[in-house]
Design an enzyme around this catalytic site. Sequence first.
Site, PDB file in Angstrom:
ATOM      1  N   LYS A  61       4.924 -11.375 -18.720  1.00 33.87           N
ATOM      2  CA  LYS A  61       4.457 -10.038 -19.112  1.00 33.87           C
ATOM      3  C   LYS A  61       3.061 -10.100 -19.702  1.00 33.87           C
ATOM      4  CE  LYS A  61       6.685  -8.125 -17.366  1.00 33.87           C
ATOM      5  NZ  LYS A  61       7.905  -8.352 -16.636  1.00 33.87           N
ATOM      6  N   GLY A  72       1.275  -3.108   5.530  1.00 28.78           N
ATOM      7  CA  GLY A  72       1.878  -4.271   6.195  1.00 28.78           C
ATOM      8  C   GLY A  72       0.784  -5.224   6.650  1.00 28.78           C
ATOM      9  N   GLU A 113       9.856 -14.841 -19.166  1.00 30.22           N
ATOM     10  CA  GLU A 113       9.571 -13.426 -18.948  1.00 30.22           C
ATOM     11  C   GLU A 113       8.495 -12.934 -19.928  1.00 30.22           C
ATOM     12  OE1 GLU A 113      10.122 -11.575 -16.602  1.00 30.22           O
ATOM     13  OE2 GLU A 113      10.016  -9.539 -17.355  1.00 30.22           O
ATOM     14  N   LYS A 128       3.083  -3.048  -7.158  1.00 37.16           N
ATOM     15  CA  LYS A 128       4.478  -2.967  -7.566  1.00 37.16           C
ATOM     16  C   LYS A 128       5.429  -3.582  -6.555  1.00 37.16           C
ATOM     17  CE  LYS A 128       7.663  -1.573 -10.397  1.00 37.16           C
ATOM     18  NZ  LYS A 128       7.815  -2.425 -11.586  1.00 37.16           N
ATOM     19  N   HIS A 153       7.258 -32.793 -23.937  1.00 43.03           N
ATOM     20  CA  HIS A 153       6.983 -33.662 -22.786  1.00 43.03           C
ATOM     21  C   HIS A 153       5.680 -33.251 -22.093  1.00 43.03           C
ATOM     22  CE1 HIS A 153      10.848 -35.578 -23.277  1.00 43.03           C
ATOM     23  NE2 HIS A 153      11.349 -34.364 -23.479  1.00 43.03           N
ATOM     24  N   GLU A 205       0.444 -10.841 -17.031  1.00 45.95           N
ATOM     25  CA  GLU A 205       0.274  -9.738 -16.092  1.00 45.95           C
ATOM     26  C   GLU A 205      -0.579  -8.612 -16.641  1.00 45.95           C
ATOM     27  OE1 GLU A 205       4.541  -8.867 -15.454  1.00 45.95           O
ATOM     28  OE2 GLU A 205       3.882  -8.443 -13.426  1.00 45.95           O
ATOM     29  N   CYS A 255       0.868  -1.168   0.000  1.00 41.28           N
ATOM     30  CA  CYS A 255       0.000   0.000   0.000  1.00 41.28           C
ATOM     31  C   CYS A 255       0.904   1.217   0.000  1.00 41.28           C
ATOM     32  CB  CYS A 255      -0.850   0.018   1.258  1.00 41.28           C
ATOM     33  SG  CYS A 255      -1.765  -1.512   1.487  1.00 41.28           S
ATOM     34  N   TRP A 266      -3.827  -2.035  -1.318  1.00 50.44           N
ATOM     35  CA  TRP A 266      -3.833  -3.334  -1.996  1.00 50.44           C
ATOM     36  C   TRP A 266      -4.327  -4.312  -0.945  1.00 50.44           C
ATOM     37  CZ3 TRP A 266      -1.675  -8.210  -1.467  1.00 50.44           C
ATOM     38  CH2 TRP A 266      -1.706  -9.023  -2.618  1.00 50.44           C
ATOM     39  N   ARG A 271       1.685   1.367  -6.001  1.00 48.02           N
ATOM     40  CA  ARG A 271       1.936   0.480  -4.850  1.00 48.02           C
ATOM     41  C   ARG A 271       0.676  -0.283  -4.427  1.00 48.02           C
ATOM     42  NH1 ARG A 271       6.769   1.843  -2.294  1.00 48.02           N
ATOM     43  NH2 ARG A 271       6.111   0.567  -0.545  1.00 48.02           N
TER      44      ARG A 271
END
Length: 607
Positions: free
Chosen positions: A484, A100, A480, A602, A503, A487, A2, A73, A27
């Site tokens: 991306k 927190g 990656e 983030k 496989h 996300e 947050c 968040w 954040r």
Amino acid sequence: MCGIIAYIGNEPALPRLMEGLRRMEYRGYDSAGVALLDSPSLWVRKDVGRVEALASRVKDGPTAVVGIAHTRWATHGGITERNAHPHTDQGTRIAVVHNGIVENMSSLKRMLAAEGVQFRSETDTEVIPHLIRRHYKGDPVQAVIDTVGMLRGTYGIAVLFADHPDVLVAARNGSPLVVGLGDGETIVASDPQAIIAHTRRVIYLQDREVVTITRDGANVCKLDGSEVGRQPELIDQDYELAELQGFPHFMLKEIHEQSESIERAIRGRLQLDEGNAKLGGLEMSPRDLRHIARIVNIGCGTSYHAGLVASMAIEDLARVPARSEIASEFRHRNPIIPPDALFFAISQSGETLDTLGAVQEVMIKGGHVMGVINVVGSTIARACGKGVYVYSGPEIAVASTKAFTSQVTALLVFTLMLARTRNLSLEEGQRVARALSAVPGRVREYLEAPGPIQKAAEIIAKARYVQFLGRGYSYPVALEGALKLKEIAYIPSEGYPAGEMKHGPIAMLEKGTPVVLVAPRGSQRDKAISNLKEVQARGAFTILVHSAGDDELADMADVSIAVPETEEFVSPLLTVLPLQLIAYEVAKLLDRDIDKPRNLAKSVTVE
Ligand code: F6R
């Protein structure tokens, strides 16, 4: 995860608080709220959704000069107005914003409920204002000290008291807080981004410290009340205030910054003539480096992927055993910490709780750990004490791009140093140093003419599933690329080592399924092309990232994207670029919220 901000000064607090929230919204962005001291009472407003929703609701708010605000968040309790911060005591005389997790919230809630407190939210945070009320006997600082002494878990808090118009109190344990000392005003925030437009004189609060702020300054003390007497420091002029500068999104801006950010990661570090490098922050002589028997790279998400690239290069060039670990797994499995190993904690934010936990685990077992960090002065950087700053500059888009290439670059610089203490010759060292120093130019060259990204994006935007494949150095790039796309575009996608595809994952392919294969020139190129043929035989729509000039491949796939040719070990710094751009363009076509994708934040300061 947050963002919290508190302001006390001579100017109206509300515009300052809203500006700070906008700068920290990355954040956390599922709800936001503000509390102002509208003497003699507190004025509290909250809203679900983005900071802008709150902004339109509070635009006629009081012109108070003291206040606190929060962008959330969610951890405990759904995304509702009731659960948004600030939270208050029953009489609305004390307001708290918190970043927190209060781990002992159940027992504290039971105790407070038995004393008659009625809770209005499902959050862990709400216990804090009720506890402060319980301890408050006229001294706001003592009440906060007594309260945080009862909390288990992590907190960065700022507290506003209706009865004390001239002070704010803040405290931290595990969640970052920085105090900005301005002219007749003081600001506390989770992030320097919320402060530096007003002042660069700051005090970084440390764990288990409490700060009393007034419009004239700040006074830091420990939990036993003893004064700390910390001197303010100046935030470097190179640390910029992140602005869009004409780009539609921070993600696109950050993708385009990569030639400069990679340049910053190597500037002053490469020694071209000696075929060597120097990373002063490690404080290690060649002799010290010679004693390292293995390297372990630890990180989460994109930072873990950077560690995978680095591990390959370390084994390849320095012939030192190296591996990468996911921090959340590593820290909880009682890992073996050999005394002759060097651990790197890789983190853009320097605040990721799992990575911090891994650092602590290495330290407890007497191991040797250093940071590879972007945010200067962050918790992990401080916990490690030594390490490498990657200097990619503030990364605001939630999806990491430039931090990845800077992390890889910094670790490749380290690889060169390490390799030179082993069997890498002067000539080979010069070749490696030259390859690294050429990367910023190659990145610029590619970004000026990125190839048929749009064509690939249009196909992928319609897909139900996308597979990313790569071998060797291109395998972490495939991971990656898939991360991306997931996300920011929310399209199911997975990255696989191309050789492993048959496989299992090949079963996912049907006619038209997009497969992105990363196959630059190098030792694995031919084998990767065999994999291309295999997926084509199953009707996949193929998108191939290959080296410019590799004409044989140019017509082999449905979409071919050429990146400038480089030495194999630096190829991820080039091949990742089209994958970043594809994810961006797909997200744009699908009208996603590119810089603030759903459910993410983030800086992940919870487990
Ligand atoms: C992906 C992303 C995350 C972060 C991860 C670690 O785009 O941003 O996967 O890489 O949360 O964060 P840091 O590097 O701050 O420790």
